[in-house]
Design a protein around this motif. Structure first.
Motif, PDB file in Angstrom:
ATOM      1  N   ALA A 116      51.872 -20.125  29.610  1.00 61.68           N
ATOM      2  CA  ALA A 116      52.480 -21.589  29.692  1.00 61.68           C
ATOM      3  C   ALA A 116      53.858 -21.445  30.272  1.00 61.68           C
ATOM      4  N   PRO A 117      54.308 -22.521  31.049  1.00 65.52           N
ATOM      5  CA  PRO A 117      55.556 -22.522  31.514  1.00 65.52           C
ATOM      6  C   PRO A 117      56.714 -22.688  30.309  1.00 65.52           C
ATOM      7  N   SER A 118      57.838 -22.039  30.629  1.00 65.87           N
ATOM      8  CA  SER A 118      58.523 -21.670  29.543  1.00 65.87           C
ATOM      9  C   SER A 118      59.639 -23.214  29.595  1.00 65.87           C
ATOM     10  N   SER A 119      59.689 -23.754  30.754  1.00 67.37           N
ATOM     11  CA  SER A 119      60.312 -25.268  30.785  1.00 67.37           C
ATOM     12  C   SER A 119      59.647 -25.862  31.768  1.00 67.37           C
ATOM     13  N   ARG A 120      59.951 -27.429  31.622  1.00 65.32           N
ATOM     14  CA  ARG A 120      59.524 -28.363  32.705  1.00 65.32           C
ATOM     15  C   ARG A 120      60.272 -29.516  32.435  1.00 65.32           C
ATOM     16  N   SER A 121      60.517 -30.150  33.647  1.00 65.91           N
ATOM     17  CA  SER A 121      61.262 -31.328  33.421  1.00 65.91           C
ATOM     18  C   SER A 121      61.038 -32.407  34.455  1.00 65.91           C
ATOM     19  N   PHE A 130      58.449 -20.626  34.983  1.00 63.67           N
ATOM     20  CA  PHE A 130      57.691 -19.505  34.384  1.00 63.67           C
ATOM     21  C   PHE A 130      58.376 -18.257  34.091  1.00 63.67           C
ATOM     22  N   GLY A 131      58.402 -17.710  32.765  1.00 62.73           N
ATOM     23  CA  GLY A 131      58.977 -16.296  32.824  1.00 62.73           C
ATOM     24  C   GLY A 131      60.652 -16.294  32.460  1.00 62.73           C
ATOM     25  N   GLU A 132      61.019 -17.285  32.029  1.00 62.45           N
ATOM     26  CA  GLU A 132      62.557 -17.200  31.427  1.00 62.45           C
ATOM     27  C   GLU A 132      62.446 -16.785  30.086  1.00 62.45           C
TER      28      GLU A 132
END
Length: 200
Positions: A116-121, A130-132
């Protein structure tokens, strides 16, 4: 030191695919830290990929053509610092009628391969990272820009930070809305940091 240049595998020559799950040891066969000549040799071995000389220079090497995740690529931009390649961007321009569908498919594919994405905005555009969080040495940012493009940026975090520091901030890291960096005004004005004027 980097070893001798190896010929690109046939699978990469036929169609550039998204990398494998887990850490990001390279950008689709181009190692992090590679020098421009090595990166150029790997890229032009791929079917349909040709250099874009006007995007060349000590910090950038550009290409057009070929495919990424079964999508036609408008522009590849590899960015270099004193320690070699630190960022690679892929610019896809699908027809407007299927832009959202293509973007959704790409995000879903990245999610299957990297979790899952680590962040989205959403700030007039949609960004998924991805991958933070230190789990991967590289991160991927997938962005739909207001002018109808999809930009996917692979970045080696430590090498990017070192390059930005060495260049006095002239070569910006991938923009993340919460962290600033780069020429935000120029990027916003053109709709993408891959526009030739912003790159220059």
């Amino acid at each position: 030191p980097l070893g001798p240049i190896q010929p690109a595998p046939l699978a990469l020559a036929m169609n550039v695919d998204i990398s494998h799950p887990g850490p990001l040891p390279d950008f689709l066969g181009v190692p992090w830290g590679a020098h421009p000549d090595e990166a150029r040799a790997v890229m032009i071995a791929r079917e349909g990929v040709v250099p874009v000389p006007e995007l060349g220079g000590p910090q950038n090497v550009g290409f057009t053509g070929g495919h990424f995740a079964n999508k036609q690529v408008a522009l590849w931009l590899l960015q270099f610092g004193p320690d070699g390649m630190h960022t690679a961007k892929v610019n896809v321009r699908p027809p407007a009628l299927i832009l959202r569908q293509q973007f959704t498919e790409l995000v879903e594919r990245l999610t299957r391969e990297y979790g899952a994405p680590s962040s989205r905005s959403q700030m007039g555009q949609t960004l998924y990272t991805f991958g933070e969080g230190g789990e991967l040495e590289g991160s991927i940012l997938c962005q739909q820009t207001p002018d109808g493009q999809i930009v996917v940026a692979y970045q080696h975090q430590a090498l990017n930070v070192a390059a930005v520091s060495a260049l006095g901030g002239l070569d910006a890291p991938v923009h993340r809305p919460t962290s600033g960096g780069g020429c935000f005004i120029a990027t916003a004005a053109y709709g993408t940091d891959l526009h030739a004027d912003v790159v220059a």
